[in-house]
Design a protein around this motif. Structure first.
Motif, PDB file in Angstrom:
ATOM      1  N   SER A  93      52.529  50.048  34.142  1.00 10.78           N
ATOM      2  CA  SER A  93      51.224  50.581  33.925  1.00 10.78           C
ATOM      3  C   SER A  93      50.420  49.652  33.204  1.00 10.78           C
ATOM      4  O   SER A  93      49.236  50.101  33.022  1.00 10.78           O
ATOM      5  CB  SER A  93      51.521  52.064  33.161  1.00 10.78           C
ATOM      6  OG  SER A  93      52.040  51.560  31.775  1.00 10.78           O
ATOM      7  N   GLY A  94      50.793  48.753  32.662  1.00  8.61           N
ATOM      8  CA  GLY A  94      50.022  47.763  31.769  1.00  8.61           C
ATOM      9  C   GLY A  94      49.985  48.178  30.414  1.00  8.61           C
ATOM     10  O   GLY A  94      49.085  47.518  29.508  1.00  8.61           O
ATOM     11  N   GLU A  95      50.679  49.231  30.054  1.00  5.75           N
ATOM     12  CA  GLU A  95      50.545  49.614  28.558  1.00  5.75           C
ATOM     13  C   GLU A  95      51.136  48.500  27.674  1.00  5.75           C
ATOM     14  O   GLU A  95      51.245  48.601  26.323  1.00  5.75           O
ATOM     15  CB  GLU A  95      51.128  50.924  28.538  1.00  5.75           C
ATOM     16  CG  GLU A  95      50.371  51.961  28.779  1.00  5.75           C
ATOM     17  CD  GLU A  95      50.987  53.415  28.720  1.00  5.75           C
ATOM     18  OE1 GLU A  95      51.641  53.755  28.041  1.00  5.75           O
ATOM     19  OE2 GLU A  95      51.053  53.953  29.907  1.00  5.75           O
ATOM     20  N   TYR A 265      54.153  38.438  32.628  1.00  5.45           N
ATOM     21  CA  TYR A 265      53.493  39.692  32.886  1.00  5.45           C
ATOM     22  C   TYR A 265      52.087  39.522  33.348  1.00  5.45           C
ATOM     23  O   TYR A 265      51.268  38.916  33.000  1.00  5.45           O
ATOM     24  CB  TYR A 265      53.576  40.252  31.303  1.00  5.45           C
ATOM     25  CG  TYR A 265      52.738  41.456  31.148  1.00  5.45           C
ATOM     26  CD1 TYR A 265      53.270  42.610  31.735  1.00  5.45           C
ATOM     27  CD2 TYR A 265      51.612  41.483  30.248  1.00  5.45           C
ATOM     28  CE1 TYR A 265      52.388  43.843  31.558  1.00  5.45           C
ATOM     29  CE2 TYR A 265      50.904  42.767  30.063  1.00  5.45           C
ATOM     30  CZ  TYR A 265      51.294  43.816  30.795  1.00  5.45           C
ATOM     31  OH  TYR A 265      50.772  44.927  30.515  1.00  5.45           O
ATOM     32  N   ASP A 266      51.910  40.404  34.049  1.00  3.10           N
ATOM     33  CA  ASP A 266      50.416  40.539  34.800  1.00  3.10           C
ATOM     34  C   ASP A 266      49.650  41.845  34.638  1.00  3.10           C
ATOM     35  O   ASP A 266      48.692  41.956  35.206  1.00  3.10           O
ATOM     36  CB  ASP A 266      50.583  40.091  36.385  1.00  3.10           C
ATOM     37  CG  ASP A 266      50.998  41.234  37.186  1.00  3.10           C
ATOM     38  OD1 ASP A 266      51.290  42.212  36.490  1.00  3.10           O
ATOM     39  OD2 ASP A 266      51.144  41.207  38.208  1.00  3.10           O
ATOM     40  N   SER A 267      49.931  42.499  33.474  1.00  3.42           N
ATOM     41  CA  SER A 267      49.171  43.516  33.100  1.00  3.42           C
ATOM     42  C   SER A 267      48.620  44.347  34.225  1.00  3.42           C
ATOM     43  O   SER A 267      47.365  44.679  34.179  1.00  3.42           O
ATOM     44  CB  SER A 267      47.829  42.927  32.346  1.00  3.42           C
ATOM     45  OG  SER A 267      47.032  44.032  31.815  1.00  3.42           O
ATOM     46  N   ALA A 268      49.496  44.893  35.260  1.00  2.24           N
ATOM     47  CA  ALA A 268      48.984  45.631  36.023  1.00  2.24           C
ATOM     48  C   ALA A 268      47.715  45.197  37.006  1.00  2.24           C
ATOM     49  O   ALA A 268      47.210  45.691  37.701  1.00  2.24           O
ATOM     50  CB  ALA A 268      48.497  47.315  35.420  1.00  2.24           C
ATOM     51  N   GLY A 269      47.658  43.847  36.770  1.00  2.00           N
ATOM     52  CA  GLY A 269      46.717  43.217  37.761  1.00  2.00           C
ATOM     53  C   GLY A 269      45.111  43.520  37.665  1.00  2.00           C
ATOM     54  O   GLY A 269      44.495  43.203  38.450  1.00  2.00           O
ATOM     55  N   SER A 270      44.813  44.442  36.623  1.00  2.00           N
ATOM     56  CA  SER A 270      43.617  44.641  36.499  1.00  2.00           C
ATOM     57  C   SER A 270      42.894  43.983  35.336  1.00  2.00           C
ATOM     58  O   SER A 270      43.329  43.555  34.523  1.00  2.00           O
ATOM     59  CB  SER A 270      43.204  46.291  36.342  1.00  2.00           C
ATOM     60  OG  SER A 270      43.838  46.612  35.142  1.00  2.00           O
TER      61      SER A 270
ATOM     62  N   PHE B  13      46.497  36.116  41.179  1.00  2.00           N
ATOM     63  CA  PHE B  13      47.698  37.171  41.145  1.00  2.00           C
ATOM     64  C   PHE B  13      48.195  36.760  42.385  1.00  2.00           C
ATOM     65  O   PHE B  13      47.711  36.859  43.414  1.00  2.00           O
ATOM     66  CB  PHE B  13      47.198  38.327  40.917  1.00  2.00           C
ATOM     67  CG  PHE B  13      46.774  38.833  39.408  1.00  2.00           C
ATOM     68  CD1 PHE B  13      47.517  38.806  38.474  1.00  2.00           C
ATOM     69  CD2 PHE B  13      45.317  39.270  39.417  1.00  2.00           C
ATOM     70  CE1 PHE B  13      47.022  39.257  37.238  1.00  2.00           C
ATOM     71  CE2 PHE B  13      44.853  39.440  38.097  1.00  2.00           C
ATOM     72  CZ  PHE B  13      45.810  39.354  37.057  1.00  2.00           C
ATOM     73  N   ARG B  15      50.921  39.008  44.708  1.00  2.00           N
ATOM     74  CA  ARG B  15      51.792  40.093  44.619  1.00  2.00           C
ATOM     75  C   ARG B  15      52.135  40.373  46.072  1.00  2.00           C
ATOM     76  O   ARG B  15      51.387  40.214  46.899  1.00  2.00           O
ATOM     77  CB  ARG B  15      50.863  41.070  44.140  1.00  2.00           C
ATOM     78  CG  ARG B  15      49.491  41.651  44.542  1.00  2.00           C
ATOM     79  CD  ARG B  15      49.014  42.712  43.804  1.00  2.00           C
ATOM     80  NE  ARG B  15      49.303  42.618  42.275  1.00  2.00           N
ATOM     81  CZ  ARG B  15      48.271  42.385  41.676  1.00  2.00           C
ATOM     82  NH1 ARG B  15      47.273  42.200  41.835  1.00  2.00           N
ATOM     83  NH2 ARG B  15      48.807  42.082  40.368  1.00  2.00           N
ATOM     84  N   THR B  65      40.340  40.851  33.442  1.00  2.00           N
ATOM     85  CA  THR B  65      41.286  39.773  33.542  1.00  2.00           C
ATOM     86  C   THR B  65      40.801  38.646  32.447  1.00  2.00           C
ATOM     87  O   THR B  65      41.717  37.892  31.876  1.00  2.00           O
ATOM     88  CB  THR B  65      41.359  39.047  34.962  1.00  2.00           C
ATOM     89  OG1 THR B  65      41.819  40.208  35.869  1.00  2.00           O
ATOM     90  CG2 THR B  65      42.409  38.205  35.291  1.00  2.00           C
ATOM     91  N   LYS B  68      41.725  39.548  28.838  1.00  2.00           N
ATOM     92  CA  LYS B  68      43.250  39.534  28.872  1.00  2.00           C
ATOM     93  C   LYS B  68      43.604  38.003  28.612  1.00  2.00           C
ATOM     94  O   LYS B  68      44.585  38.106  27.968  1.00  2.00           O
ATOM     95  CB  LYS B  68      43.893  40.128  30.089  1.00  2.00           C
ATOM     96  CG  LYS B  68      43.668  41.652  29.727  1.00  2.00           C
ATOM     97  CD  LYS B  68      44.329  42.491  30.879  1.00  2.00           C
ATOM     98  CE  LYS B  68      44.144  44.027  30.802  1.00  2.00           C
ATOM     99  NZ  LYS B  68      44.536  44.732  32.049  1.00  2.00           N
ATOM    100  N   ILE B  73      47.117  37.963  26.478  1.00  2.00           N
ATOM    101  CA  ILE B  73      47.736  39.127  27.156  1.00  2.00           C
ATOM    102  C   ILE B  73      48.348  38.304  28.382  1.00  2.00           C
ATOM    103  O   ILE B  73      49.518  38.297  28.822  1.00  2.00           O
ATOM    104  CB  ILE B  73      46.938  40.364  27.452  1.00  2.00           C
ATOM    105  CG1 ILE B  73      46.999  41.187  26.376  1.00  2.00           C
ATOM    106  CG2 ILE B  73      47.824  41.178  28.550  1.00  2.00           C
ATOM    107  CD1 ILE B  73      46.059  42.422  26.521  1.00  2.00           C
ATOM    108  N   LEU B  74      47.025  37.729  29.065  1.00  2.00           N
ATOM    109  CA  LEU B  74      47.778  36.939  30.293  1.00  2.00           C
ATOM    110  C   LEU B  74      47.567  35.541  30.336  1.00  2.00           C
ATOM    111  O   LEU B  74      46.934  34.783  29.455  1.00  2.00           O
ATOM    112  CB  LEU B  74      46.721  37.483  31.846  1.00  2.00           C
ATOM    113  CG  LEU B  74      46.763  38.956  31.955  1.00  2.00           C
ATOM    114  CD1 LEU B  74      45.514  38.920  32.961  1.00  2.00           C
ATOM    115  CD2 LEU B  74      47.959  39.192  32.720  1.00  2.00           C
ATOM    116  N   ARG B 106      42.015  52.785  26.726  1.00  2.00           N
ATOM    117  CA  ARG B 106      43.274  52.967  26.498  1.00  2.00           C
ATOM    118  C   ARG B 106      43.386  52.852  25.040  1.00  2.00           C
ATOM    119  O   ARG B 106      43.129  51.659  24.564  1.00  2.00           O
ATOM    120  CB  ARG B 106      44.159  51.983  27.179  1.00  2.00           C
ATOM    121  CG  ARG B 106      45.591  52.128  26.818  1.00  2.00           C
ATOM    122  CD  ARG B 106      46.371  51.170  27.871  1.00  2.00           C
ATOM    123  NE  ARG B 106      46.567  51.520  29.086  1.00  2.00           N
ATOM    124  CZ  ARG B 106      46.749  50.514  30.315  1.00  2.00           C
ATOM    125  NH1 ARG B 106      46.859  49.309  29.929  1.00  2.00           N
ATOM    126  NH2 ARG B 106      46.801  50.751  31.597  1.00  2.00           N
TER     127      ARG B 106
END
Lengths: 270, 340
Positions: A93-95, A265-270, B13, B15, B65, B68, B73-74, B106
């Protein structure tokens, strides 16, 4: 950087505060978990009424073996079961993002945020039953065998933790990692409910070298009860004293795998 | 030295393409095909300490992106990011202690516990000295109006309350940089205003660098001294709002107030460069739209003054929103390239 112990203390206090708001449910969880084991021991008892020994292991020895597995599983689960079961969802989910923006490693943070109090029930049951077994088996306690057992519990806990962390880390590579976790901690771990000498060679090798669950209970317990174990030799006698070392290495490897995963980790790609 | 340095930053990405139906699923199992999607494509910029920068672009442009990658994060596919001297994904913890992050969609707060408990946890997590902590709580709760729901569990908060609490939690440790991903999404005007005032105050007080993404142009106009616009992963514009308007807002509107009776022309004024023309006889006003690059407002005005009595006139430059929409649309049809 924060002091991890103080921080965990703080997290635990907060967690307990929220849990104890529902006091009935808190103790209820623990009680229900304890009750499920009563039925399990009954099934053991029925089994041993038919076969008095299992490859030279009597009823109380097998019960001890079983509980050494349960105890170490429960201790590691207090910390790791919750977050590792969640990891698949968090990653998909990217959480998981929120665990990467704090001045604390993501694994520590995952562990700190929760505490699986329900496993306290397992620990009480396993501890009590193990003491009962040693009384029935008239174990003569010495400082040496007490220390040996404690180190085995520590090693076993590290093995259990290492396996669940490694299995859950597959979430960074595959989509349905929950299945990997379930197979590892339920299906495969069930093999060590009994002495592994009852299985074929390939399963013994699997449980020794690939997923080294045998070091959790079988090898140390064999030494503890003074038994020969499967494929007994000079080398394999060493296994009985290797639980802690295997645990330490496995735990370190698991953390390394987890970290490798985080880099992907690709963070749900968003 | 710039506090944020981004050089040729790229994220691709990789995928699997999923087939549809049972047959597709089986085929994927045997022969999995992958597609590559470049979400961020060789973006470069620097941000100085104390700047408030709007990071804008349509949905899917690569804003999140990029952010992040900036927060750690990324891991970038290629290119470099440096934030206050460190590479975020390599020194996650060090970077994290210096930044604050708010993702509007979030919450970073802990669902089951009251806001005040979360703040306490932040104090321990970031080793915030008690004096600083107290002062910040006082200041923030005051500006954001948090005291009313300080002891309510996060899950019971309204969106606006949650957002304010999130913002407060992200700033308690006096971060030198704050990243905000759509901080005002779904909020009412009152809360939006509070949040903007709060950000401006923190920026003025502490020289906090702020990078925010938003789709709300009034956020941009009220807060940002500079905007970076990206689309399809590429940077389209980087500069201050004034330059954005002067470079891109070609369209202007002129409104003339004239005497109703005395208007005497045939309506053919295309030679002046006017692209759109409407006359409202009841109010006596004429609306003219023209492209600044091809028309001179002075000649248009002169032309009308020769033919009728002009009481008053006004010229309206295009709104930022229009300008940015034009850039988005332009860039989808043709690559604008670097503007800098």
């Amino acid at each position: 950087m924060p002091n991890p112990f103080r921080l965990y203390g703080r997290f635990l206090r907060t967690y307990m505060k929220t849990q104890l708001e529902y006091r009935f449910s808190f103790f209820g969880d623990i009680f229900v978990n304890m009750m499920t084991f009563v039925t399990l021991y009954l099934s053991f008892w029925v089994l041993f009424n038919t076969f008095p020994t299992m490859n030279g292991w009597n009823y109380w020895e097998v019960v001890f073996l079983y509980n050494l597995n349960l105890l170490t599983y429960a201790i590691s689960s207090l910390f790791f079961w919750g977050p590792m079961k969640q990891l698949e969802h968090l990653v998909r989910s990217g959480e998981f993002d929120q665990f990467l923006v704090r001045p604390l490693g993501p694994l520590k943070l995952l562990v700190f945020r929760q505490f699986q109090h329900t496993f306290i029930g397992h620990i009480i049951v396993a501890g009590t039953v193990m003491v009962l077994c040693t009384i029935q088996l008239q174990i003569h306690w010495t400082a040496g065998n007490i220390a040996f057992l404690l180190l085995c519990v520590l090693g076993g806990t590290l093995i259990q933790a290492g396996i669940i962390i490694a299995a859950a880390s597959s979430a960074f590579w595959v989509v349905r990692s929950g299945t990997v976790v379930d197979i590892s901690i339920y299906a495969i771990r069930n093999f060590i409910n009994y002495p592994i000498s009852i299985y074929g060679r390939s399963i013994q090798l699997l449980l020794t070298f690939a997923i080294p669950y045998a070091f959790v209970n079988y090898y140390p317990a064999a030494a503890f009860f003074g038994k020969d174990h499967a494929g007994s030799s000079e080398l394999s006698n060493l296994y009985s004293y290797s639980s802690l070392a295997v645990g330490a290495v496995l735990f370190a490897v698991a953390i390394w795998i987890f970290r490798r995963g985080v880099m992907r980790y690709d963070s749900a790609g968003s | 030295m710039s506090i944020i340095q981004v050089d040729q930053l790229t994220k691709t990405f990789h995928r699997p393409i999923r087939g549809t139906g049972a047959l597709g699923a089986i085929r994927d199992l045997i022969n999995r095909r992958y597609e590559e999607k470049t979400a961020v494509d060789r973006i470069s910029f620097t941000i100085e300490r104390g700047e408030i920068v709007g990071y804008l672009g349509p949905n899917g442009a690569g804003k999140s992106t990029s952010i992040k990658m900036l927060v750690g994060i990324l891991v970038p596919t290629s290119g470099e990011v440096r934030v206050d001297g460190v590479i975020p994904y390599k020194n996650r913890k060090e970077n994290a202690s210096k930044i604050g992050v708010v993702f509007g969609q979030r919450s970073q707060l802990w669902w089951d516990i009251p806001v005040s408990e979360t703040f306490e946890l932040m104090k321990y997590m970031y080793n915030i000295p008690t004096a600083d902590f107290k002062r910040n709580i006082e200041l923030f709760t005051d500006v954001l109006g948090i005291q009313d729901f300080m002891h309510v569990a996060v899950r019971q908060l309204s969106l606006g309350q949650r957002m304010r609490a999130d913002l407060c939690a992200a700033l308690l440790h006096n971060p030198s940089i704050v990243y905000l991903d759509e901080p005002t999404i779904g909020l009412d005007v009152v809360v939006k205003k509070k949040i903007r005032e709060f950000l401006l105050e923190v920026n003025a007080l502490r020289q906090t660098t702020i990078l925010l993404t938003t789709h709300d142009m009034s956020d941009v106009e009220k807060l940002c001294s500079r905007v970076i616009i990206i689309n399809n992963g590429r940077k389209m514009f980087d500069g201050d709002l004034e330059r954005l308007k002067s470079d891109y807002s070609a369209d202007e509107t002129m409104i003339l107030h004239v005497d109703h009776d005395e208007i005497g022309f045939d309506g053919n004024i295309s030679h002046l460069g006017v692209t759109d023309f409407t006359y409202h006889p009841e109010s006596g006003s004429i609306l003219l739209r023209y492209d600044k690059r091809h028309a001179k407002p002075a000649s248009i005005l002169a032309w009308f003054m020769e033919r009728t009595v002009v009481h008053d006139f006004e010229i309206k430059p295009a709104e930022v929103e229009d300008v940015i929409r034009d850039i988005y649309q332009d860039s989808t049809s043709c690559e604008l390239g670097e503007v800098q």
